[in-house]
Structures are given as structure tokens and as C-alpha cells.
Design a protein around this motif. Structure first.
Motif, mmCIF file in Angstrom:
data_model
loop_
_atom_site.group_PDB
_atom_site.id
_atom_site.type_symbol
_atom_site.label_atom_id
_atom_site.label_comp_id
_atom_site.label_asym_id
_atom_site.label_seq_id
_atom_site.Cartn_x
_atom_site.Cartn_y
_atom_site.Cartn_z
ATOM 1 N N LEU A 1 5.622 9.887 -6.899
ATOM 2 C CA LEU A 1 6.810 10.116 -7.732
ATOM 3 C C LEU A 1 6.418 10.279 -9.197
ATOM 4 O O LEU A 1 7.029 11.070 -9.913
ATOM 5 C CB LEU A 1 7.806 8.963 -7.577
ATOM 6 C CG LEU A 1 8.492 8.812 -6.219
ATOM 7 C CD1 LEU A 1 9.443 7.615 -6.233
ATOM 8 C CD2 LEU A 1 9.228 10.071 -5.817
ATOM 9 N N ALA A 2 5.420 9.523 -9.632
ATOM 10 C CA ALA A 2 4.972 9.596 -11.023
ATOM 11 C C ALA A 2 4.415 10.972 -11.371
ATOM 12 O O ALA A 2 4.413 11.363 -12.538
ATOM 13 C CB ALA A 2 3.924 8.514 -11.301
ATOM 14 N N THR A 3 3.979 11.728 -10.367
ATOM 15 C CA THR A 3 3.467 13.084 -10.621
ATOM 16 C C THR A 3 4.597 14.118 -10.653
ATOM 17 O O THR A 3 4.341 15.292 -10.868
ATOM 18 C CB THR A 3 2.447 13.515 -9.540
ATOM 19 O OG1 THR A 3 3.130 13.695 -8.294
ATOM 20 C CG2 THR A 3 1.315 12.518 -9.412
ATOM 21 N N GLY A 4 5.828 13.671 -10.394
ATOM 22 C CA GLY A 4 6.963 14.578 -10.430
ATOM 23 C C GLY A 4 7.498 14.967 -9.056
ATOM 24 O O GLY A 4 8.464 15.729 -8.966
ATOM 25 N N MET A 5 6.882 14.488 -7.998
ATOM 26 C CA MET A 5 7.386 14.785 -6.647
ATOM 27 C C MET A 5 8.722 14.103 -6.427
ATOM 28 O O MET A 5 8.965 13.028 -6.961
ATOM 29 C CB MET A 5 6.418 14.227 -5.581
ATOM 30 C CG MET A 5 5.324 15.112 -5.179
ATOM 31 S SD MET A 5 4.470 14.348 -3.751
ATOM 32 C CE MET A 5 2.893 15.128 -3.952
ATOM 33 N N VAL B 1 7.418 11.316 0.676
ATOM 34 C CA VAL B 1 7.402 10.695 2.001
ATOM 35 C C VAL B 1 6.853 11.667 3.034
ATOM 36 O O VAL B 1 6.097 11.275 3.929
ATOM 37 C CB VAL B 1 8.815 10.203 2.375
ATOM 38 C CG1 VAL B 1 8.891 9.784 3.825
ATOM 39 C CG2 VAL B 1 9.212 9.036 1.458
ATOM 40 N N ALA B 2 7.183 12.937 2.913
ATOM 41 C CA ALA B 2 6.707 13.952 3.868
ATOM 42 C C ALA B 2 5.194 14.125 3.820
ATOM 43 O O ALA B 2 4.594 14.556 4.794
ATOM 44 C CB ALA B 2 7.402 15.279 3.618
ATOM 45 N N THR B 3 4.569 13.761 2.692
ATOM 46 C CA THR B 3 3.114 13.955 2.549
ATOM 47 C C THR B 3 2.314 12.725 2.984
ATOM 48 O O THR B 3 1.099 12.735 2.878
ATOM 49 C CB THR B 3 2.745 14.306 1.095
ATOM 50 O OG1 THR B 3 3.134 13.220 0.241
ATOM 51 C CG2 THR B 3 3.414 15.582 0.650
ATOM 52 N N HIS C 1 0.838 -1.198 0.000
ATOM 53 C CA HIS C 1 0.000 0.000 0.000
ATOM 54 C C HIS C 1 0.877 1.254 0.000
ATOM 55 O O HIS C 1 0.692 2.154 -0.835
ATOM 56 C CB HIS C 1 -0.934 -0.017 1.219
ATOM 57 C CG HIS C 1 -1.672 1.251 1.440
ATOM 58 N ND1 HIS C 1 -2.752 1.627 0.674
ATOM 59 C CD2 HIS C 1 -1.479 2.248 2.349
ATOM 60 C CE1 HIS C 1 -3.193 2.798 1.087
ATOM 61 N NE2 HIS C 1 -2.440 3.193 2.109
ATOM 62 N N PHE C 2 1.828 1.321 0.921
ATOM 63 C CA PHE C 2 2.694 2.495 0.987
ATOM 64 C C PHE C 2 3.638 2.576 -0.204
ATOM 65 O O PHE C 2 3.934 3.674 -0.687
ATOM 66 C CB PHE C 2 3.450 2.541 2.320
ATOM 67 C CG PHE C 2 2.576 3.015 3.446
ATOM 68 C CD1 PHE C 2 2.225 4.344 3.559
ATOM 69 C CD2 PHE C 2 2.069 2.120 4.370
ATOM 70 C CE1 PHE C 2 1.395 4.794 4.575
ATOM 71 C CE2 PHE C 2 1.244 2.552 5.392
ATOM 72 C CZ PHE C 2 0.907 3.895 5.502
ATOM 73 N N ARG C 3 4.098 1.436 -0.684
ATOM 74 C CA ARG C 3 4.948 1.443 -1.880
ATOM 75 C C ARG C 3 4.189 2.070 -3.042
ATOM 76 O O ARG C 3 4.690 2.957 -3.738
ATOM 77 C CB ARG C 3 5.376 0.019 -2.242
ATOM 78 C CG ARG C 3 6.263 -0.034 -3.484
ATOM 79 C CD ARG C 3 6.389 -1.423 -4.049
ATOM 80 N NE ARG C 3 5.094 -1.848 -4.544
ATOM 81 C CZ ARG C 3 4.683 -3.110 -4.630
ATOM 82 N NH1 ARG C 3 5.476 -4.090 -4.254
ATOM 83 N NH2 ARG C 3 3.502 -3.406 -5.095
ATOM 84 N N ASP C 4 2.933 1.644 -3.232
ATOM 85 C CA ASP C 4 2.133 2.157 -4.346
ATOM 86 C C ASP C 4 1.844 3.648 -4.202
ATOM 87 O O ASP C 4 1.905 4.395 -5.179
ATOM 88 C CB ASP C 4 0.835 1.362 -4.472
ATOM 89 C CG ASP C 4 1.069 -0.076 -4.902
ATOM 90 O OD1 ASP C 4 2.186 -0.416 -5.339
ATOM 91 O OD2 ASP C 4 0.119 -0.885 -4.779
ATOM 92 N N ILE C 5 1.552 4.090 -2.980
ATOM 93 C CA ILE C 5 1.286 5.516 -2.754
ATOM 94 C C ILE C 5 2.519 6.348 -3.098
ATOM 95 O O ILE C 5 2.422 7.360 -3.805
ATOM 96 C CB ILE C 5 0.851 5.773 -1.298
ATOM 97 C CG1 ILE C 5 -0.562 5.252 -1.056
ATOM 98 C CG2 ILE C 5 0.923 7.268 -0.959
ATOM 99 C CD1 ILE C 5 -0.998 5.322 0.392
#
Length: 191
Positions: A178-182, A188-190, A169-173
Motif C-alpha cells: 500500500l505504501a508504494t501506491g497499490m 492482496v491479489a499479488t 508477516h502478511f500485515r507488513d507485506i
């Protein structure tokens, strides 16, 4: 640097170390190619600086001709896990000093990784695996497990499946962020 099909080192870390980055696991192990050792060392400095405020450490455990092993761990969670009486007894039986600090245990693990011909099974303690599964793995020489996921399960399968689902679950989140450019730090902070 060889990224094993990932588009960035952030993505490689997210895929392999999300449970630690999310704060639900004390440590993860990352295996990288030895010909990237200099670049890896530079990345470790960078990531240690980025994640210091979260108590997450990126530590090279060993480097040999086949791989560089990086332990990504939460200092506080790992220290707490290593104080577990069952883990303590197992580590003492494996030659670790009773009541030593987490740093002393990590140093001893590094020594064992760099001097033993076989992989030290006590690494499961550092990675937060259930003791019954570590003991089952050793007793059965890695065969005849009840279930296999992030580790080989010899004990409580439903509990292990639940833990594995949380890890995924956390891996996918994190990977979605990251896929959005973060950046990994922001993702991780979010959480």
C-alpha cells in the motif's frame, strides 16, 4: 471518517484484517465509530464488490452508540471452521442451532451482539481462535492468560506465537505494498 491514524481505509483494513485478506484466518473484527455509519455502509458495498471473487465478505454485525462492528471473513474458511465438532459443541451450548448453516450462525451472532448486555465470547469461534483459548478466557474471565497477542492464550503458547508471527508477516507485506501506491485489492491479489 475517523481512520485512527491510518492514511486510508485500505490501510486501516490491511492493518486489522490482513490475515483474512491473505487467506490464513477465517475472520477478523473491525470496530469503527458510529458517527461514520452511513460512510461505512457505502464502503461495505464497495469492498464487497471488490473482494467478491476472493470470497471475502465485509458485514456489519452491529451498530450501537459506541461502535459499529464489521466482520471481515472468508466465506469458505468460516463455513469450514464452523463445522469443526468442538466449535459446534461450544456454539450449541451457547444457544446456536445444531448443524445450522454459516449464514444462520452469523445471523444468531448478530442477534446476540445486538441484544446481550455482555459481549458474546463465542465470537472467538468465528475469529478462528483455538477452542482451548476461548474456554480458558471464559473460565478465567479474561485474566491469568499465559500469553497475549491477537487473543489471550491459555493453551499452546509456541503455536500461538507462530500464528501471530504469520499474521504480522502478511500485515507488513500488505502495508508495504500500500505504501508504494497499490490499492488493497491489487496488494492482496499479488500475495
Amino acid at each position: 471518517m475517523k481512520l485512527f491514524g491510518f492514511t486510508s481505509f485500505d490501510e486501516l483494513l490491511a492493518y486489522n484484517c490482513a490475515p483474512v485478506l491473505a487467506g490464513i484466518k477465517p475472520a477478523n473484527l473491525l470496530s469503527l465509530m458510529p458517527d461514520d455509519a452511513e460512510e461505512i455502509d457505502a464502503l461495505l458495498v464497495q469492498y464487497n464488490a471488490q473482494f467478491a471473487e476472493r470470497g471475502i465478505v465485509f458485514r456489519r454485525l452491529c451498530a450501537c452508540t459506541k461502535r459499529v462492528l464489521i466482520l471481515v471473513y472468508n466465506e469458505e474458511q468460516l463455513a469450514q471452521a464452523l463445522r469443526n465438532p468442538g466449535y459446534q459443541a461450544y456454539l450449541i451450548a451457547a444457544g446456536y442451532e445444531a448443524g445450522a448453516s454459516a449464514e444462520a450462525y452469523l445471523h444468531r451472532l448478530e442477534q446476540r451482539l445486538n441484544t446481550q448486555k455482555t459481549f458474546p465470547h463465542e465470537i472467538g469461534v468465528f475469529l478462528g481462535y483455538p477452542l482451548e483459548d476461548i474456554l480458558g478466557f471464559v473460565l478465567n474471565k479474561g485474566t491469568d492468560c499465559k500469553y497475549s497477542g491477537y487473543w489471550k492464550v491459555y493453551g499452546d503458547v509456541p503455536k500461538a506465537r507462530s500464528i501471530f508471527a504469520a499474521y504480522e508477516h502478511f500485515r507488513d507485506i500488505i502495508l508495504q505494498k500500500l505504501a508504494t501506491g497499490m490499492s488493497l485489492k491489487v496488494a492482496v491479489a499479488t500475495l
